[in-house]
Scaffold this active site. Sequence first.
Site, PDB file in Angstrom:
ATOM      1  CB  THR A  79      -0.952   0.030   1.222  1.00  0.00           C
ATOM      2  OG1 THR A  79      -0.191  -0.138   2.417  1.00  0.00           O
ATOM      3  CG2 THR A  79      -2.012  -1.065   1.122  1.00  0.00           C
ATOM      4  CB  SER A 107       3.847   0.581  -2.448  1.00  0.00           C
ATOM      5  OG  SER A 107       3.505   1.419  -3.525  1.00  0.00           O
ATOM      6  CG  LEU A 129       8.010  -2.871 -11.341  1.00  0.00           C
ATOM      7  CD1 LEU A 129       9.049  -1.865 -10.849  1.00  0.00           C
ATOM      8  CD2 LEU A 129       8.660  -3.876 -12.299  1.00  0.00           C
ATOM      9  CE1 TYR A 130       0.537   0.245  -9.779  1.00  0.00           C
ATOM     10  CE2 TYR A 130       1.632   1.475  -8.029  1.00  0.00           C
ATOM     11  CZ  TYR A 130       0.523   0.810  -8.516  1.00  0.00           C
ATOM     12  OH  TYR A 130      -0.603   0.703  -7.746  1.00  0.00           O
ATOM     13  CB  THR A 156       0.686  -3.582  -9.832  1.00  0.00           C
ATOM     14  OG1 THR A 156       1.129  -3.912  -8.513  1.00  0.00           O
ATOM     15  CG2 THR A 156      -0.774  -3.155  -9.781  1.00  0.00           C
ATOM     16  NE  ARG A 165      -7.894   4.274  -6.814  1.00  0.00           N
ATOM     17  CZ  ARG A 165      -6.603   3.967  -6.739  1.00  0.00           C
ATOM     18  NH1 ARG A 165      -5.802   4.669  -5.962  1.00  0.00           N
ATOM     19  NH2 ARG A 165      -6.116   2.959  -7.437  1.00  0.00           N
ATOM     20  CE  LYS A 247      -1.194  -6.039  -5.175  1.00  0.00           C
ATOM     21  NZ  LYS A 247      -1.984  -4.896  -5.629  1.00  0.00           N
ATOM     22  CB  SER A 269      -5.092  -8.434  -6.566  1.00  0.00           C
ATOM     23  OG  SER A 269      -5.210  -7.108  -6.075  1.00  0.00           O
ATOM     24  CG  HIS A 271      -5.154  -1.814  -7.239  1.00  0.00           C
ATOM     25  ND1 HIS A 271      -4.119  -1.852  -8.128  1.00  0.00           N
ATOM     26  CD2 HIS A 271      -4.833  -0.837  -6.360  1.00  0.00           C
ATOM     27  CE1 HIS A 271      -3.218  -0.934  -7.806  1.00  0.00           C
ATOM     28  NE2 HIS A 271      -3.634  -0.307  -6.733  1.00  0.00           N
ATOM     29  N   GLY A 303      -7.737  -8.722  -0.965  1.00  0.00           N
ATOM     30  CA  GLY A 303      -9.016  -8.040  -1.152  1.00  0.00           C
ATOM     31  C   GLY A 303     -10.042  -8.463  -0.118  1.00  0.00           C
ATOM     32  N   GLY A 304     -10.272  -7.599   0.838  1.00  0.00           N
ATOM     33  CA  GLY A 304     -11.345  -7.836   1.804  1.00  0.00           C
ATOM     34  C   GLY A 304     -11.032  -8.829   2.907  1.00  0.00           C
ATOM     35  NE  ARG A 326      -9.525   0.279   1.148  1.00  0.00           N
ATOM     36  CZ  ARG A 326      -9.656  -0.477   0.057  1.00  0.00           C
ATOM     37  NH1 ARG A 326      -9.527  -1.797   0.137  1.00  0.00           N
ATOM     38  NH2 ARG A 326      -9.896   0.081  -1.112  1.00  0.00           N
TER      39      ARG A 326
HETATM   40  C1  FNR Z   1      -3.311  -0.193  -2.459  1.00  0.00           C
HETATM   41  N1  FNR Z   1      -2.940  -1.190  -3.358  1.00  0.00           N
HETATM   42  C2  FNR Z   1      -1.773  -1.066  -4.065  1.00  0.00           C
HETATM   43  N2  FNR Z   1      -1.400  -2.038  -4.926  1.00  0.00           N
HETATM   44  C3  FNR Z   1      -0.250  -1.944  -5.618  1.00  0.00           C
HETATM   45  O1  FNR Z   1       0.058  -2.844  -6.388  1.00  0.00           O
HETATM   46  N3  FNR Z   1       0.566  -0.856  -5.446  1.00  0.00           N
HETATM   47  C4  FNR Z   1       0.256   0.150  -4.603  1.00  0.00           C
HETATM   48  O2  FNR Z   1       1.010   1.103  -4.459  1.00  0.00           O
HETATM   49  C5  FNR Z   1      -0.961   0.078  -3.892  1.00  0.00           C
HETATM   50  N4  FNR Z   1      -1.332   1.070  -3.051  1.00  0.00           N
HETATM   51  C6  FNR Z   1      -2.483   0.942  -2.318  1.00  0.00           C
HETATM   52  C7  FNR Z   1      -2.826   1.939  -1.423  1.00  0.00           C
HETATM   53  C8  FNR Z   1      -3.954   1.791  -0.640  1.00  0.00           C
HETATM   54  C9  FNR Z   1      -4.301   2.855   0.346  1.00  0.00           C
HETATM   55  C10 FNR Z   1      -4.771   0.639  -0.763  1.00  0.00           C
HETATM   56  C11 FNR Z   1      -5.995   0.451   0.095  1.00  0.00           C
HETATM   57  C12 FNR Z   1      -4.441  -0.332  -1.668  1.00  0.00           C
HETATM   58  C13 FNR Z   1      -3.712  -2.450  -3.437  1.00  0.00           C
HETATM   59  C14 FNR Z   1      -3.239  -3.435  -2.404  1.00  0.00           C
HETATM   60  O3  FNR Z   1      -1.970  -3.941  -2.740  1.00  0.00           O
HETATM   61  C15 FNR Z   1      -4.176  -4.636  -2.281  1.00  0.00           C
HETATM   62  O4  FNR Z   1      -4.438  -5.163  -3.551  1.00  0.00           O
HETATM   63  C16 FNR Z   1      -5.493  -4.271  -1.594  1.00  0.00           C
HETATM   64  O5  FNR Z   1      -5.308  -3.285  -0.611  1.00  0.00           O
HETATM   65  C17 FNR Z   1      -6.140  -5.487  -0.967  1.00  0.00           C
HETATM   66  O6  FNR Z   1      -7.394  -5.205  -0.482  1.00  0.00           O
HETATM   67  P1  FNR Z   1      -7.717  -4.811   1.046  1.00  0.00           P
HETATM   68  O7  FNR Z   1      -6.966  -5.762   1.938  1.00  0.00           O
HETATM   69  O8  FNR Z   1      -7.300  -3.392   1.224  1.00  0.00           O
HETATM   70  O9  FNR Z   1      -9.190  -4.988   1.093  1.00  0.00           O
END
Ligand code: FNR
Length: 385
Positions: A79, A107, A129-130, A156, A165, A247, A269, A271, A303-304, A326
């Site tokens: 995250t 991240s 990685l992005y 990702t 969002r 991912k 995922s 995301h 996720g969740g 989260r």
């Molecule tokens: C993310 N996620 C995410 N994924 C990724 O590949 N690179 C990133 O920089 C981020 N940044 C990010 C920020 C925030 C605030 C959130 C909530 C999510 C997605 C993250 O890796 C993951 O897929 C989800 O957060 C999983 O779901 P839950 O556990 O938040 O429900």
Amino acid sequence: MGEITNVMEYQAIAKQKLPKMAYDYYASGAEDEWTLQENREAFSRILFRPRILIDVSKIDMTTTVLGFKISMPIMVAPTAMQKMAHPDGEYATARAAAAAGTIMTLSSWATSSVEEVASTGPGIRFFQLYVYKDRKVVEQLVGRAERAGFKAIALTVDTPRLGRREADIKNRFVLPPHLTLKNFEGLDLGKWTSYGHSLMEFCVRPEHEQAADSGLASYVAGQVDRTLSWKDVKWLQTITTMPILVKGVLTAEDTRLAVANGAAGIIVSNHGARQLDYVPATISALEEVVKAARGQIPVFLDGGVRRGTDVFKALALGAAGVFVGRPVVFSLAAAGEAGVSNVLRMLRDEFELTMALSGCTSLADITRNHVITESDRLRAMPSRL
Ligand code: FNR
């Protein structure tokens, strides 16, 4: 503050503590947030078929991910921008994950660099990685992660553009001026002038963007490579020896392509429901992916996941492990490293209890027969035709 008894309680505390712009960034999903809600609700539609009268006095939750032994099949998802939640940011998360004996994924958009996170001490870490348009930036970043001891890349693949969002759009989301995307500091950014400012400054210069948008959406539009395709997954394998987890897979078709293109694993995922709204909950997509992977590569899920029961359900449907997003940022906001440690401990304890009450003493004992899904129930219904 009363006693925290489950990981979800951290969200309300984070909401109280954080500036609205930061909280909204962490909490929000895309558009109608249908998938955001569904990521949770789909778990609640899966029920248990527990086995009884099995000696559960000893429970082993350990597992191996890409050859690395960890204490439990619960890992930390990447995250972004964790210092917005707490001054210790990614340092705290890295320490808490290492202390829990599990994997942290850092991240690309972290507010601490790969080297800084590595300096917190031992621990198994993956790098998310992005892929940027400037492949030199990617090569340098991947090289630095590898040299810093990161063990795998989580690539990702669901973000050629940023999902809408709406809270971030309304807030004109920007990174607070005292923070930067630390992984891009010191990189060769000479050519990177298409937005008239450096990679790290994007978030503090919203006035440079023409569109009324979230600063992050504009940044992604400027920097992230929309042409990314399977050939780039192959290319990545030529610039690193780290295994690559793809991912953001949600279908059998893409699972087969991931296997064919050399992925070491898949993360089912969406995301955290922040990209395409109205995709299924990840727990609903999991079985399709697991079947298509045919045991050739491990399949993970995020996720969740908020309960130990969710972890068990994912494993029963074929996941090799789960990642949480989260709950980590919310607990970080509420209580720093201690908060993240508590989240990992609570999930671990709940998962252990679920195993005991289902009659499982090791992860290998968890089978498809321990759960009943909605489609199982539909199949069991007598046809009226
Ligand atoms: C993310 N996620 C995410 N994924 C990724 O590949 N690179 C990133 O920089 C981020 N940044 C990010 C920020 C925030 C605030 C959130 C909530 C999510 C997605 C993250 O890796 C993951 O897929 C989800 O957060 C999983 O779901 P839950 O556990 O938040 O429900």
